[in-house]
Design a protein around this motif. Sequence first.
Motif, PDB file in Angstrom:
ATOM      1  N   PRO A  19      -7.090  -9.076  -1.843  1.00 17.18           N
ATOM      2  CA  PRO A  19      -6.362  -8.683  -3.056  1.00 17.18           C
ATOM      3  C   PRO A  19      -4.994  -9.356  -3.200  1.00 17.18           C
ATOM      4  CG  PRO A  19      -6.072  -7.005  -1.398  1.00 17.18           C
ATOM      5  CD  PRO A  19      -6.994  -8.035  -0.800  1.00 17.18           C
ATOM      6  N   LEU A  20      -4.517  -9.388  -4.430  1.00 19.97           N
ATOM      7  CA  LEU A  20      -3.148  -9.819  -4.690  1.00 19.97           C
ATOM      8  C   LEU A  20      -2.202  -8.830  -4.018  1.00 19.97           C
ATOM      9  CD1 LEU A  20      -3.516 -10.753  -8.463  1.00 19.97           C
ATOM     10  CD2 LEU A  20      -2.919 -12.362  -6.628  1.00 19.97           C
ATOM     11  N   LEU A  21      -1.144  -9.349  -3.418  1.00 16.34           N
ATOM     12  CA  LEU A  21      -0.243  -8.501  -2.641  1.00 16.34           C
ATOM     13  C   LEU A  21       0.724  -7.681  -3.499  1.00 16.34           C
ATOM     14  CD1 LEU A  21       0.567 -11.043   0.203  1.00 16.34           C
ATOM     15  CD2 LEU A  21      -0.707  -8.902   0.473  1.00 16.34           C
ATOM     16  N   GLU A  22       1.346  -8.317  -4.467  1.00 16.63           N
ATOM     17  CA  GLU A  22       2.388  -7.618  -5.228  1.00 16.63           C
ATOM     18  C   GLU A  22       1.906  -6.327  -5.893  1.00 16.63           C
ATOM     19  OE1 GLU A  22       5.828  -9.246  -7.461  1.00 16.63           O
ATOM     20  OE2 GLU A  22       4.876 -11.174  -7.011  1.00 16.63           O
ATOM     21  N   GLY A  34      -5.230   5.796   4.231  1.00 13.26           N
ATOM     22  CA  GLY A  34      -4.440   5.909   3.013  1.00 13.26           C
ATOM     23  C   GLY A  34      -3.756   4.593   2.664  1.00 13.26           C
ATOM     24  N   LYS A  35      -2.926   4.640   1.617  1.00  8.75           N
ATOM     25  CA  LYS A  35      -2.348   3.397   1.097  1.00  8.75           C
ATOM     26  C   LYS A  35      -1.108   2.932   1.857  1.00  8.75           C
ATOM     27  CE  LYS A  35       0.710   5.385  -2.453  1.00  8.75           C
ATOM     28  NZ  LYS A  35       1.082   5.391  -3.863  1.00  8.75           N
ATOM     29  N   LYS A  36      -0.434   3.828   2.557  1.00  9.22           N
ATOM     30  CA  LYS A  36       0.849   3.485   3.177  1.00  9.22           C
ATOM     31  C   LYS A  36       0.770   2.291   4.140  1.00  9.22           C
ATOM     32  CE  LYS A  36       4.686   5.475   5.830  1.00  9.22           C
ATOM     33  NZ  LYS A  36       5.174   6.693   6.529  1.00  9.22           N
ATOM     34  N   PRO A  37      -0.162   2.284   5.121  1.00  8.28           N
ATOM     35  CA  PRO A  37      -0.222   1.121   6.011  1.00  8.28           C
ATOM     36  C   PRO A  37      -0.526  -0.178   5.260  1.00  8.28           C
ATOM     37  CG  PRO A  37      -1.531   2.938   6.896  1.00  8.28           C
ATOM     38  CD  PRO A  37      -1.178   3.292   5.492  1.00  8.28           C
ATOM     39  N   ILE A  38      -1.391  -0.100   4.249  1.00  7.99           N
ATOM     40  CA  ILE A  38      -1.754  -1.280   3.469  1.00  7.99           C
ATOM     41  C   ILE A  38      -0.531  -1.813   2.731  1.00  7.99           C
ATOM     42  CG2 ILE A  38      -3.290  -2.197   1.683  1.00  7.99           C
ATOM     43  CD1 ILE A  38      -4.777  -1.168   4.178  1.00  7.99           C
ATOM     44  N   GLN A  39       0.249  -0.921   2.146  1.00  9.66           N
ATOM     45  CA  GLN A  39       1.453  -1.329   1.412  1.00  9.66           C
ATOM     46  C   GLN A  39       2.506  -1.907   2.349  1.00  9.66           C
ATOM     47  OE1 GLN A  39       2.040   2.530  -0.645  1.00  9.66           O
ATOM     48  NE2 GLN A  39       1.928   1.352  -2.552  1.00  9.66           N
ATOM     49  N   ARG A  40       2.685  -1.280   3.488  1.00 14.61           N
ATOM     50  CA  ARG A  40       3.637  -1.824   4.482  1.00 14.61           C
ATOM     51  C   ARG A  40       3.214  -3.226   4.909  1.00 14.61           C
ATOM     52  NH1 ARG A  40       2.820   0.124  10.395  1.00 14.61           N
ATOM     53  NH2 ARG A  40       1.053  -1.244   9.902  1.00 14.61           N
ATOM     54  N   ASN A  41       1.913  -3.385   5.165  1.00 10.88           N
ATOM     55  CA  ASN A  41       1.400  -4.697   5.585  1.00 10.88           C
ATOM     56  C   ASN A  41       1.517  -5.727   4.471  1.00 10.88           C
ATOM     57  OD1 ASN A  41       0.739  -3.374   7.958  1.00 10.88           O
ATOM     58  ND2 ASN A  41      -1.412  -3.105   7.426  1.00 10.88           N
ATOM     59  N   ALA A  42       1.422  -5.279   3.213  1.00 10.34           N
ATOM     60  CA  ALA A  42       1.574  -6.196   2.077  1.00 10.34           C
ATOM     61  C   ALA A  42       3.000  -6.748   2.028  1.00 10.34           C
ATOM     62  CB  ALA A  42       1.237  -5.482   0.771  1.00 10.34           C
ATOM     63  N   LEU A  43       3.990  -5.917   2.331  1.00  9.19           N
ATOM     64  CA  LEU A  43       5.374  -6.381   2.397  1.00  9.19           C
ATOM     65  C   LEU A  43       5.544  -7.430   3.493  1.00  9.19           C
ATOM     66  CD1 LEU A  43       7.209  -2.948   2.004  1.00  9.19           C
ATOM     67  CD2 LEU A  43       7.440  -4.895   0.436  1.00  9.19           C
ATOM     68  N   ILE A  44       4.943  -7.162   4.659  1.00  5.80           N
ATOM     69  CA  ILE A  44       5.043  -8.102   5.776  1.00  5.80           C
ATOM     70  C   ILE A  44       4.338  -9.412   5.434  1.00  5.80           C
ATOM     71  CG2 ILE A  44       4.343  -8.481   8.184  1.00  5.80           C
ATOM     72  CD1 ILE A  44       4.750  -5.412   8.585  1.00  5.80           C
ATOM     73  N   SER A  52      10.034  -7.337  -6.894  1.00  9.44           N
ATOM     74  CA  SER A  52       9.130  -6.226  -6.537  1.00  9.44           C
ATOM     75  C   SER A  52       9.530  -5.607  -5.204  1.00  9.44           C
ATOM     76  CB  SER A  52       7.685  -6.721  -6.457  1.00  9.44           C
ATOM     77  OG  SER A  52       7.238  -7.193  -7.700  1.00  9.44           O
ATOM     78  N   ILE A  53       9.942  -6.459  -4.266  1.00  5.17           N
ATOM     79  CA  ILE A  53      10.370  -5.974  -2.949  1.00  5.17           C
ATOM     80  C   ILE A  53      11.660  -5.162  -3.081  1.00  5.17           C
ATOM     81  CG2 ILE A  53      11.196  -6.711  -0.661  1.00  5.17           C
ATOM     82  CD1 ILE A  53       9.216  -9.106  -0.910  1.00  5.17           C
ATOM     83  N   MET A 105      12.560  -1.311  -2.029  1.00  4.87           N
ATOM     84  CA  MET A 105      13.726  -1.048  -1.183  1.00  4.87           C
ATOM     85  C   MET A 105      14.667  -0.016  -1.813  1.00  4.87           C
ATOM     86  SD  MET A 105      16.318  -3.869   0.450  1.00  4.87           S
ATOM     87  CE  MET A 105      17.000  -4.404  -1.129  1.00  4.87           C
ATOM     88  N   GLN A 106      14.767  -0.039  -3.134  1.00  7.47           N
ATOM     89  CA  GLN A 106      15.693   0.847  -3.830  1.00  7.47           C
ATOM     90  C   GLN A 106      15.107   2.214  -4.181  1.00  7.47           C
ATOM     91  OE1 GLN A 106      16.457  -2.272  -6.874  1.00  7.47           O
ATOM     92  NE2 GLN A 106      18.617  -1.790  -6.594  1.00  7.47           N
ATOM     93  N   HIS A 107      13.817   2.247  -4.515  1.00  5.69           N
ATOM     94  CA  HIS A 107      13.286   3.460  -5.144  1.00  5.69           C
ATOM     95  C   HIS A 107      12.140   4.150  -4.403  1.00  5.69           C
ATOM     96  CE1 HIS A 107      15.846   2.598  -8.516  1.00  5.69           C
ATOM     97  NE2 HIS A 107      15.281   1.421  -8.709  1.00  5.69           N
ATOM     98  N   ASP A 108      11.518   3.502  -3.434  1.00  2.10           N
ATOM     99  CA  ASP A 108      10.404   4.166  -2.736  1.00  2.10           C
ATOM    100  C   ASP A 108      10.955   5.327  -1.915  1.00  2.10           C
ATOM    101  OD1 ASP A 108       8.122   4.691  -0.821  1.00  2.10           O
ATOM    102  OD2 ASP A 108       7.290   2.967  -1.884  1.00  2.10           O
TER     103      ASP A 108
END
Length: 376
Positions: A270-273, A296-306, A319-320, A324-327
């Motif tokens: 999938p596209l990361l952003e 769940g989505k949390k590990p996938i989202q963390r890995n997408a940032l990495i 997007s990053i 950083m500001q609102h999550d």
Amino acid sequence: MNYDALKQEIIDHADELGIDKIGFTSADFFSDLKGRLIRQEALNYQSGFEEKDIDKRVTPSLLMHEPKSIISIALAYPSKMKDAPRSKKGERRGVFARASWGEDYHTVLRKALERLEQFIQERVPDARMKSMVDTGELVDRAVAERAGVGWSAKNCSIITPEFGSYVYLGEMITNIPFSPNEPMEDQCGDCNLCVDVCPTGALVQGGQLDAKKCIAFLTQTKDFLPDEYRTKIGNRLYGCDTCQTVCPKNKGIDMHKHPEFEPDPEIAKPLLEPLLTISNREFKESYGHVSGSWRGKKPIQRNALIALAHFKEASALPSIFEVMQHDVRPVMRGTAAWAAGKIGGEEAEKMLLKQKELEQDEEVLKEIEKGLSLCK
């Protein structure tokens, strides 16, 4: 009852039951395995996802009254994706390991085992059976090895001559006294490729895995990823296939026997952003059917940032910064800060300095400092 004839009938009908390979073994205590599991635990090499009671993992009689044998099954899955989308600048993509392509294999294997149970019950009405897949008490690989399905390889997978290590495993304990198959001779020989190329050194030696270092495990954790592994996971969102893709026994093997395992390229790669802001509902609708969604989505989202940091994808910085500001989740804010620093540049440094003044979580502040040090 002629159990040898029944065994042959099961083998003959395996294909129409949706089973690619089948083996039979006794329900005896797995004595050698117990010692290995105790050593793994003492070395702190276990992932924590396993059954906690070692005795249950090695003693079928604790799981069923007077078991006589165990049937091991294997289903082959694809190693190549048709029409795989390309990851390119401005449209970076992550990747799910092959074990998360298509429908969750737990579901598919359970259905195959249910068909097998029904097949046996029709012929032996008083048969008792207990089936399990992956999350059951027994060690799938140990059962498959003893049942002659394949050999236990240096990459800690079962390798079959027909399908390589690209197989899912399941088993059924039963009170039917099937004659056992002979275990298969180890065919890894002097080859040590999987151990040599493991990105994190998780394969301590052939056949021994420090699960806590394994990328397949690390991508499923929910906390901050330890610093030393962040540059190792690349664009992997879930799982790791390196020790399989380098294996000579897997060369040229690509099985497409089960439509359920065919990947949707936009889900498997999938596209990361878009993953950074995906809602729980959207995640469940798009990814809920794959095995890689179980945490769940949390590990996938963390890995997408990495992964975006791995690509140094500057176009993803807005997007990053948003994360950083609102999550609301500190792990996401902190990982976003580290990722921004890894990508670097004046814009990243400016946003990190701004966020440093606003952030109150101590762990996130540490990640902001890491990000700022990477910018310099």
